[in-house]
Design an enzyme around this catalytic site. Structure first.
Site, short mmCIF file in Angstrom:
data_model
loop_
_atom_site.label_atom_id
_atom_site.label_comp_id
_atom_site.label_asym_id
_atom_site.label_seq_id
_atom_site.Cartn_x
_atom_site.Cartn_y
_atom_site.Cartn_z
N ASN A 79 0.86 -1.25 -0.11
CA ASN A 79 0.05 -0.20 0.12
C ASN A 79 0.82 1.10 0.13
O ASN A 79 0.32 2.37 -0.05
CB ASN A 79 -0.81 0.06 1.09
CG ASN A 79 -2.00 -1.05 1.20
OD1 ASN A 79 -2.32 -1.57 -0.16
ND2 ASN A 79 -2.20 -1.52 2.28
N LYS B 66 4.03 4.32 -1.30
CA LYS B 66 4.36 4.86 -2.58
C LYS B 66 5.56 4.21 -3.09
O LYS B 66 6.30 3.39 -2.56
CB LYS B 66 4.82 6.16 -2.10
CG LYS B 66 3.82 6.87 -1.44
CD LYS B 66 2.47 7.18 -2.13
CE LYS B 66 2.95 8.11 -3.43
NZ LYS B 66 1.69 8.01 -4.27
N LYS C 154 5.77 2.29 -5.86
CA LYS C 154 5.75 0.79 -6.87
C LYS C 154 6.20 1.17 -8.22
O LYS C 154 6.87 0.65 -8.94
CB LYS C 154 4.38 0.23 -6.58
CG LYS C 154 3.99 -0.34 -5.47
CD LYS C 154 2.57 -0.84 -5.10
CE LYS C 154 1.78 -0.01 -5.12
NZ LYS C 154 1.38 1.00 -3.96
N THR C 155 5.22 2.14 -8.89
CA THR C 155 5.45 2.50 -10.21
C THR C 155 6.94 3.39 -10.48
O THR C 155 7.24 3.20 -11.19
CB THR C 155 4.22 3.32 -10.74
OG1 THR C 155 2.90 2.32 -10.71
CG2 THR C 155 4.36 4.03 -12.04
N THR C 156 6.91 4.27 -9.26
CA THR C 156 8.22 5.13 -9.24
C THR C 156 9.34 4.12 -9.35
O THR C 156 10.33 4.54 -10.25
CB THR C 156 7.98 6.07 -8.24
OG1 THR C 156 6.92 6.57 -8.15
CG2 THR C 156 9.04 7.05 -8.27
N ARG D 173 16.90 3.11 -16.00
CA ARG D 173 18.10 2.64 -16.23
C ARG D 173 18.46 1.66 -17.35
O ARG D 173 19.42 1.57 -17.97
CB ARG D 173 18.12 1.94 -14.87
CG ARG D 173 19.65 1.72 -14.24
CD ARG D 173 19.37 0.96 -13.12
NE ARG D 173 19.52 1.57 -11.72
CZ ARG D 173 18.68 1.28 -10.69
NH1 ARG D 173 17.90 0.04 -10.58
NH2 ARG D 173 18.91 2.01 -9.45
N PHE E 247 -8.92 5.93 -13.40
CA PHE E 247 -8.91 5.11 -12.34
C PHE E 247 -10.42 4.37 -12.57
O PHE E 247 -11.49 4.86 -13.23
CB PHE E 247 -8.97 5.75 -10.98
CG PHE E 247 -7.56 6.33 -10.65
CD1 PHE E 247 -6.76 5.37 -10.11
CD2 PHE E 247 -7.16 7.49 -11.04
CE1 PHE E 247 -5.60 5.88 -9.70
CE2 PHE E 247 -6.14 7.88 -10.62
CZ PHE E 247 -5.18 7.17 -9.98
N TRP F 216 -12.88 3.64 -10.88
CA TRP F 216 -14.07 4.45 -10.33
C TRP F 216 -14.64 5.36 -11.24
O TRP F 216 -15.78 6.00 -11.25
CB TRP F 216 -13.99 4.72 -8.86
CG TRP F 216 -12.73 5.96 -8.55
CD1 TRP F 216 -12.80 7.22 -9.09
CD2 TRP F 216 -11.61 5.30 -7.95
NE1 TRP F 216 -11.50 7.60 -8.67
CE2 TRP F 216 -10.77 6.77 -8.09
CE3 TRP F 216 -11.43 4.48 -7.67
CZ2 TRP F 216 -9.52 6.74 -7.56
CZ3 TRP F 216 -9.82 4.20 -6.94
CH2 TRP F 216 -9.31 5.60 -6.92
N GLU G 194 0.40 -1.70 -13.11
CA GLU G 194 -0.96 -1.80 -12.34
C GLU G 194 -1.47 -2.90 -12.73
O GLU G 194 -2.89 -3.16 -12.43
CB GLU G 194 -1.69 -0.49 -12.54
CG GLU G 194 -1.15 1.02 -12.12
CD GLU G 194 -0.99 0.95 -10.51
OE1 GLU G 194 -1.68 0.21 -9.71
OE2 GLU G 194 -0.65 2.16 -10.11
#
Lengths: 200, 200
Positions: free
Chosen positions: B38, B40, B42-44, B52, B94, B96, B131
């Site tokens: 949960n 911050k 993950k994508t970064t 790289r 997203f 939703w 994602e």
């Protein structure tokens, strides 16, 4: 399993909650960001924020505290933004290479003095203090010194402090803290070496 | 506090251990990498591995499963490597936002079919399925389908699968798994909005 109608209702509700949350979150502020833990991705996620900030046209400073110079691939990437980026590799390889505590301390202090000049300069929107947590953990630098320095930064400057073992006082002072937790690592479990693109 | 001599001995020992470890780890292998949790990053962190790899001159493919197109800053960054990078934003904002489950499922399946073409192509050294874990969690895609696809990848291809809620079977199949754990987040605690460079 939800029916399509239940799904629609659930997502509609979630959308309303999300809209309210976004409306409540209206402050902007330079953040003190800590990436710690024994997992991978602490420096890599910081590199992601660095290139994203460069993509926005911001000035960025990177100070490396412990590791030696970044690898050729990182340098090749960052060479695309020579005007926006200040990069300083102040460490000398991993600490077990030097075996000289006084020298390690002197390097960490020099890196910190240089970091301060960027932390005080409002032209730099992001300052990455790479592996500084390791220097704190090894007591090359006092956490009080670093907290005093962070308190001098301009309001809109973001600072990222990476490395395992971030001290409690730093976590307390930070705005955004992520712990990268190692769930599985091929080095250990499969005898796989560090590979280009992934580790460097 | 260790004396300087004790310090030197400790670091010398650590250096020997490290050298032995590196000697034991001599395999190269394309990795299945999972960034979940949960927190911050993950994508970064995946973006960090992408740039790289681009810096190494490798071809890279990015397939986005849920979020809409990446923000202008990411696009500005990635535009420096037009020849090496294939980028496909297959999501539609997203979940939703859409409120239509069948449409979400169709988008996820289309993204997966496209991903497969890159996963089977040995010219691509890194494939980022951004994602995709969310698509798995929401059951837009079956984990068996994804595992079957991953088993078809060439030996040296690395694949990164990001998103919270990675299913247990995927974690089991992966080589390198990092959980990004939220320790502190300014959104929630200080009402601070998403800011350029940090969140997008």
């Amino acid at each position: 399993m939800l029916s399509d109608e239940q799904y629609r209702q659930k997502m509609q509700q979630r959308k309303a909650v999300q809209a309210q949350r976004l409306a409540e979150r209206n402050r902007e502020k330079g953040l003190i960001i800590v990436h710690t833990g024994n997992g991978k991705g602490k420096t890599t996620a910081a590199l992601g924020m660095v290139v994203r900030s460069l993509g926005h046209g911001y000035r960025v400073a990177i100070i490396q505290f412990i590791k030696g110079a970044w690898e050729p691939a990182e340098k090749a990437v960052l060479s695309h933004w020579p005007e926006q980026l200040a990069f300083h590799a102040m460490g000398e390889g991993f600490t077990w290479e030097t075996q000289d505590r006084q020298r390690d301390i002197a390097h960490a202090l020099a890196a910190w003095e240089l970091a301060l000049t960027y932390l005080r300069n409002p032209e730099y929107r992001l300052v990455l203090l790479d592996e500084i947590n390791v220097a704190l953990k090894l007591e090359y630098l006092a956490v009080e010194t670093v907290l005093a320095g962070l308190s001098q930064k301009p309001a809109m400057t973001h600072v990222i402090l990476t490395g395992r073992g971030a001290p409690a006082a730093l976590i307390e002072a930070a705005d955004l803290v992520t712990e990268m937790t190692l769930v599985k690592h091929p080095f250990r479990e499969q005898g796989i070496k560090a590979q280009p693109g992934i580790e460097f």
